[in-house]
Design a protein around this motif. Structure first.
Motif, PDB file in Angstrom:
ATOM      1  N   LEU A   1      45.178  14.706   4.792  1.00 43.94           N
ATOM      2  CA  LEU A   1      44.747  13.471   5.463  1.00 43.94           C
ATOM      3  C   LEU A   1      45.921  12.669   6.002  1.00 43.94           C
ATOM      4  CD1 LEU A   1      42.034  12.101   2.982  1.00 43.94           C
ATOM      5  CD2 LEU A   1      41.627  13.083   5.247  1.00 43.94           C
ATOM      6  N   PRO A   2      45.683  11.884   7.073  1.00 50.76           N
ATOM      7  CA  PRO A   2      46.688  10.912   7.512  1.00 50.76           C
ATOM      8  C   PRO A   2      46.887   9.858   6.414  1.00 50.76           C
ATOM      9  CG  PRO A   2      44.896  11.103   9.124  1.00 50.76           C
ATOM     10  CD  PRO A   2      44.468  11.844   7.903  1.00 50.76           C
ATOM     11  N   GLU A   3      48.065   9.266   6.380  1.00 50.62           N
ATOM     12  CA  GLU A   3      48.376   8.280   5.335  1.00 50.62           C
ATOM     13  C   GLU A   3      47.326   7.174   5.252  1.00 50.62           C
ATOM     14  OE1 GLU A   3      50.593   8.164   2.864  1.00 50.62           O
ATOM     15  OE2 GLU A   3      51.215  10.176   3.504  1.00 50.62           O
ATOM     16  N   ALA A   4      46.828   6.729   6.409  1.00 45.60           N
ATOM     17  CA  ALA A   4      45.888   5.598   6.451  1.00 45.60           C
ATOM     18  C   ALA A   4      44.568   5.891   5.740  1.00 45.60           C
ATOM     19  CB  ALA A   4      45.607   5.208   7.900  1.00 45.60           C
ATOM     20  N   GLN A   5      44.229   7.177   5.589  1.00 44.60           N
ATOM     21  CA  GLN A   5      42.946   7.544   4.984  1.00 44.60           C
ATOM     22  C   GLN A   5      43.078   7.953   3.514  1.00 44.60           C
ATOM     23  OE1 GLN A   5      41.301  10.568   7.564  1.00 44.60           O
ATOM     24  NE2 GLN A   5      40.914   9.126   9.228  1.00 44.60           N
ATOM     25  N   LYS A   6      44.309   8.089   3.020  1.00 47.45           N
ATOM     26  CA  LYS A   6      44.510   8.641   1.670  1.00 47.45           C
ATOM     27  C   LYS A   6      44.039   7.708   0.552  1.00 47.45           C
ATOM     28  CE  LYS A   6      48.174  11.953   2.655  1.00 47.45           C
ATOM     29  NZ  LYS A   6      49.565  12.373   2.438  1.00 47.45           N
ATOM     30  N   ARG A   7      44.265   6.418   0.710  1.00 51.00           N
ATOM     31  CA  ARG A   7      43.935   5.496  -0.381  1.00 51.00           C
ATOM     32  C   ARG A   7      42.426   5.464  -0.625  1.00 51.00           C
ATOM     33  NH1 ARG A   7      46.103  -0.674  -0.612  1.00 51.00           N
ATOM     34  NH2 ARG A   7      48.050   0.438  -0.984  1.00 51.00           N
TER      35      ARG A   7
ATOM     36  N   GLN B   1      38.691  16.858  11.847  1.00 52.94           N
ATOM     37  CA  GLN B   1      39.674  17.860  12.286  1.00 52.94           C
ATOM     38  C   GLN B   1      40.834  18.074  11.310  1.00 52.94           C
ATOM     39  OE1 GLN B   1      40.249  15.176  15.850  1.00 52.94           O
ATOM     40  NE2 GLN B   1      42.302  16.031  15.772  1.00 52.94           N
ATOM     41  N   TYR B   2      40.930  17.236  10.258  1.00 50.09           N
ATOM     42  CA  TYR B   2      42.028  17.406   9.292  1.00 50.09           C
ATOM     43  C   TYR B   2      41.565  18.134   8.023  1.00 50.09           C
ATOM     44  CZ  TYR B   2      43.951  13.658  12.228  1.00 50.09           C
ATOM     45  OH  TYR B   2      44.369  12.891  13.288  1.00 50.09           O
ATOM     46  N   ASP B   3      40.472  18.864   8.117  1.00 44.58           N
ATOM     47  CA  ASP B   3      39.936  19.595   6.969  1.00 44.58           C
ATOM     48  C   ASP B   3      40.729  20.894   6.809  1.00 44.58           C
ATOM     49  OD1 ASP B   3      38.396  21.173   5.205  1.00 44.58           O
ATOM     50  OD2 ASP B   3      36.520  20.283   5.905  1.00 44.58           O
ATOM     51  N   PRO B   4      41.416  21.086   5.661  1.00 48.51           N
ATOM     52  CA  PRO B   4      42.247  22.287   5.523  1.00 48.51           C
ATOM     53  C   PRO B   4      41.456  23.577   5.330  1.00 48.51           C
ATOM     54  CG  PRO B   4      42.287  21.001   3.489  1.00 48.51           C
ATOM     55  CD  PRO B   4      41.516  20.190   4.487  1.00 48.51           C
ATOM     56  N   TYR B   5      40.172  23.492   5.029  1.00 43.97           N
ATOM     57  CA  TYR B   5      39.369  24.689   4.735  1.00 43.97           C
ATOM     58  C   TYR B   5      38.230  24.919   5.728  1.00 43.97           C
ATOM     59  CZ  TYR B   5      41.810  24.292   0.269  1.00 43.97           C
ATOM     60  OH  TYR B   5      42.770  24.187  -0.703  1.00 43.97           O
TER      61      TYR B   5
ATOM     62  N   LEU C   1      34.704  16.182  17.686  1.00 37.44           N
ATOM     63  CA  LEU C   1      35.783  16.190  16.685  1.00 37.44           C
ATOM     64  C   LEU C   1      36.159  14.748  16.345  1.00 37.44           C
ATOM     65  CD1 LEU C   1      38.087  19.069  17.995  1.00 37.44           C
ATOM     66  CD2 LEU C   1      36.522  19.138  16.047  1.00 37.44           C
ATOM     67  N   ILE C   2      36.314  14.498  15.037  1.00 38.34           N
ATOM     68  CA  ILE C   2      36.650  13.158  14.531  1.00 38.34           C
ATOM     69  C   ILE C   2      38.011  13.247  13.838  1.00 38.34           C
ATOM     70  CG2 ILE C   2      35.913  11.303  12.948  1.00 38.34           C
ATOM     71  CD1 ILE C   2      33.782  11.591  15.012  1.00 38.34           C
ATOM     72  N   PRO C   3      38.913  12.270  14.052  1.00 34.77           N
ATOM     73  CA  PRO C   3      40.216  12.299  13.359  1.00 34.77           C
ATOM     74  C   PRO C   3      40.050  11.930  11.888  1.00 34.77           C
ATOM     75  CG  PRO C   3      40.048  10.314  14.693  1.00 34.77           C
ATOM     76  CD  PRO C   3      38.799  11.109  14.967  1.00 34.77           C
ATOM     77  N   ALA C   4      39.581  12.881  11.091  1.00 34.19           N
ATOM     78  CA  ALA C   4      39.233  12.637   9.694  1.00 34.19           C
ATOM     79  C   ALA C   4      39.308  13.959   8.941  1.00 34.19           C
ATOM     80  CB  ALA C   4      37.821  12.051   9.607  1.00 34.19           C
ATOM     81  N   GLY C   5      39.096  13.884   7.616  1.00 33.25           N
ATOM     82  CA  GLY C   5      39.160  15.074   6.788  1.00 33.25           C
ATOM     83  C   GLY C   5      37.797  15.673   6.515  1.00 33.25           C
ATOM     84  N   HIS C   6      37.692  16.384   5.393  1.00 30.07           N
ATOM     85  CA  HIS C   6      36.452  17.073   5.038  1.00 30.07           C
ATOM     86  C   HIS C   6      35.299  16.082   4.832  1.00 30.07           C
ATOM     87  CE1 HIS C   6      33.928  20.224   3.385  1.00 30.07           C
ATOM     88  NE2 HIS C   6      33.724  19.515   2.296  1.00 30.07           N
ATOM     89  N   TRP C   7      35.581  14.955   4.161  1.00 30.17           N
ATOM     90  CA  TRP C   7      34.567  13.927   3.947  1.00 30.17           C
ATOM     91  C   TRP C   7      34.672  12.877   5.060  1.00 30.17           C
ATOM     92  CZ3 TRP C   7      36.808  16.585  -0.069  1.00 30.17           C
ATOM     93  CH2 TRP C   7      35.929  17.181  -0.989  1.00 30.17           C
TER      94      TRP C   7
END
Length: 290
Positions: free
Chosen positions: A181-187, A245-249, A269-275
């Protein structure tokens, strides 16, 4: 912004092995029926629901048997066929009529199989970073692969019996999603999704038995679903693929392949992770409602 502050009606939908806990948020149809995957529960949608309800749409969420607030009967048999049955029971029990099934993670199985089984009862379908029938080029989360690989299942089961080892594995796997994830989404991921998944397993009775059984069936379900791909391609039901688009799997390549398997599919596509529904709920809601 959380769905716990958005009014809803609770229901318990009876199944053969216990009851399915359901939340119904009033609005107009076709109803969005939001489903979760097998490391979590319906609370993964908490950040998204207020956006959907604010648009006037009816939203229903539920926990599959063995997860969240649904029953977890001792010795229950959990399967992807059972999860499809849970969805059917919720739709019938609440009299929802035509729905928009919304998949995330492993609930892609129930979503597309519901579309195939009940094409006249589906307005459209939405898939967020979810599986259905993938080939061997995709690399699944290691925790899933461990339980899904037949010849090392005895090792996996031994780990599952040890809360300490299973907890370590869970934390290790979460970090893989977090690091992408980008830093802004990690917390927010750590505070919300990370703790939600941990509690799903640690608070007893937990989702461990359901997870283990579904993971063990994961590869077999892909093979079964491969037999339905021709029928799926023939269906003209619109499917929205909304992908972090930041989903590693579950990479964008998986969404592009899914799009090619469907007759009438769009991809956002959304600039986000799996969730992604927790990372960027406003963007996901906009794509769902467009």
């Amino acid at each position: 912004m959380s769905s716990d502050h958005t009014p809803f009606t609770e229901h318990r939908i009876p199944r053969v092995e216990g009851s399915v806990y359901t939340r119904d948020y009033a609005g107009t149809g076709p109803t969005f029926v939001l489903m979760h995957g097998f490391p979590d529960n319906q609370h993964i949608w908490d950040d998204l629901i207020p956006h959907l309800v604010a648009s006037g749409r009816r939203v229903v969420t539920f926990d599959f048997l063995g997860f969240g607030a649904s029953d977890k009967p001792a010795g229950a048999a959990y399967s992807f066929k059972q999860q499809l049955g849970d969805l059917e029971a919720v739709v019938e029990g609440l009299g929802l009529g035509k729905i928009v099934p919304v998949a995330h993670d492993s609930s892609g199985m129930a979503t597309l199989n519901y579309v195939l089984t009940h094409p006249d009862a589906v307005d459209s379908a939405i898939m967020l970073n979810s599986a259905y029938s993938e080939d061997s080029t995709f690399f699944w989360p290691e925790m899933i692969t461990l339980f899904a690989t037949r010849n090392i299942q005895p090792l996996a089961m031994a780990i599952a019996q040890s809360p300490e080892q299973f907890g370590w594995l869970l934390r290790w796997q979460q970090k893989k999603f977090l690091d992408a994830l980008p830093e802004a989404q990690k917390r927010h991921f750590s505070a919300f999704i990370g703790s939600l998944i941990s509690n799903n397993f640690i608070v007893q009775p937990g989702a461990g038995p359901a997870f283990v059984q579904l993971a063990a069936e994961f590869f077999d379900e892909h093979a079964r679903n491969a037999k339905h791909l021709a029928a799926l391609k023939a269906l003209d039901i619109p499917v929205k693929l909304i992908w972090g688009q930041y989903d590693p799997y579950f990479p964008a390549a998986m969404a592009e392949r899914r799009q090619s398997q469907l007759k009438n599919a769009s991809l956002t596509l959304i600039p986000a992770g799996h969730w992604l529904q927790a990372d960027e709920p406003a963007q996901v809601a906009k794509a769902m409602l467009s």
